[in-house]
Motif scaffolding. Sequence first.
Motif, mmCIF file in Angstrom:
data_model
loop_
_atom_site.group_PDB
_atom_site.id
_atom_site.type_symbol
_atom_site.label_atom_id
_atom_site.label_comp_id
_atom_site.label_asym_id
_atom_site.label_seq_id
_atom_site.Cartn_x
_atom_site.Cartn_y
_atom_site.Cartn_z
ATOM 1 N N ILE A 96 -50.329 -13.252 32.133
ATOM 2 C CA ILE A 96 -49.156 -13.901 32.716
ATOM 3 C C ILE A 96 -48.661 -15.043 31.837
ATOM 4 O O ILE A 96 -47.488 -15.105 31.484
ATOM 5 C CB ILE A 96 -49.461 -14.416 34.134
ATOM 6 N N ALA A 97 -49.568 -15.936 31.484
ATOM 7 C CA ALA A 97 -49.141 -17.097 30.695
ATOM 8 C C ALA A 97 -50.351 -17.813 30.120
ATOM 9 O O ALA A 97 -51.466 -17.695 30.628
ATOM 10 C CB ALA A 97 -48.342 -18.066 31.571
ATOM 11 N N PHE A 98 -50.097 -18.563 29.058
ATOM 12 C CA PHE A 98 -51.094 -19.481 28.507
ATOM 13 C C PHE A 98 -50.890 -20.851 29.144
ATOM 14 O O PHE A 98 -49.775 -21.374 29.149
ATOM 15 C CB PHE A 98 -50.942 -19.613 26.991
ATOM 16 N N GLN A 99 -51.969 -21.441 29.654
ATOM 17 C CA GLN A 99 -51.907 -22.843 30.067
ATOM 18 C C GLN A 99 -52.169 -23.755 28.871
ATOM 19 O O GLN A 99 -51.729 -24.902 28.845
ATOM 20 C CB GLN A 99 -52.933 -23.123 31.159
ATOM 21 N N LEU A 100 -52.899 -23.200 27.899
ATOM 22 C CA LEU A 100 -53.202 -23.928 26.664
ATOM 23 C C LEU A 100 -53.394 -22.901 25.568
ATOM 24 O O LEU A 100 -53.995 -21.848 25.804
ATOM 25 C CB LEU A 100 -54.484 -24.767 26.834
ATOM 26 N N ARG A 101 -52.885 -23.178 24.393
ATOM 27 C CA ARG A 101 -53.141 -22.301 23.248
ATOM 28 C C ARG A 101 -53.016 -23.107 21.972
ATOM 29 O O ARG A 101 -52.061 -23.838 21.752
ATOM 30 C CB ARG A 101 -52.183 -21.105 23.220
#
Length: 281
Positions: A96-101
């Motif tokens: 769905i999504a990265f919260q941190l990368r």
Amino acid sequence: MAPSDTLVLRVAGRPVARYVTRPELPARLSPRPYLHPVTTLAGTAATELSPADHTHHLGVGVAVPDVEGHNFWGGRTFVRDRGPAELGNHGTQRHIAFQLRDPGGFVSELRWVAAGTELLRERRTVAATELTASAWALDFTFALTNVTPGELSIGSPATNGRPGAAYGGFFWRARKEDRAPDVFTADRAGESEVHGTRANWLALAGAGWTLVFAGATEETRRDPWFVRAAEYPGVGSSLAHTERLTVAPGDSVVRRIVTVVADGRLDRQEAAALAGKAVGR
């Protein structure tokens, strides 16, 4: 595939792993995010993607063959009193999504969907850290939360009637070579001796590389290891070894495994030392 769909992990400035979030795969492989290739600091590959012997083995990730009868592992489904069967029951893990990368790791959200229904929500936390000049660690944590209004039951071929096949959870498909890798723990050696055991760490040593898997939490250390060496090289933890794992609505299953990725062939003492360093023990 768009560049935003992949992330390259780096250690000491060197690329060591590629994380693919939205692979284009047939439904039979239970599409899911994976890490591949994963390499040593010297660049030796330590993973395989869709090898001929098991096309549903996808590098490093989380795969479960039975979530309420839905297959998030890929390939055939083991059915009690029938054996392996081709069923249209494959689920998908959707990034769905990265919260941190960043180059040192990431935190991401995934949805486990089957038959149009979201069963589990996953929070995946992965970090790559340097241990020595020839070894680094992949720190992999996953938290699976039941988002349905009822209980969810997680099983394996073993709980469905196939002895010794308690795979499901974290899984690392290593590179197949001409010679099967050596596998050992602190006090056991050989596939038949270490498969299904509970050990603080387990090593898989190939021609010029060694992987040392360590459970980093008490719950993770209670899970037996699933090990293959002769047929193919692969190591994972068993969420459902002898009994199905039930997850109540809103509850989470959390596991953390830290894997040392080293150049060369480590002995027991070296493997133990690096495993301890990797998990802070």
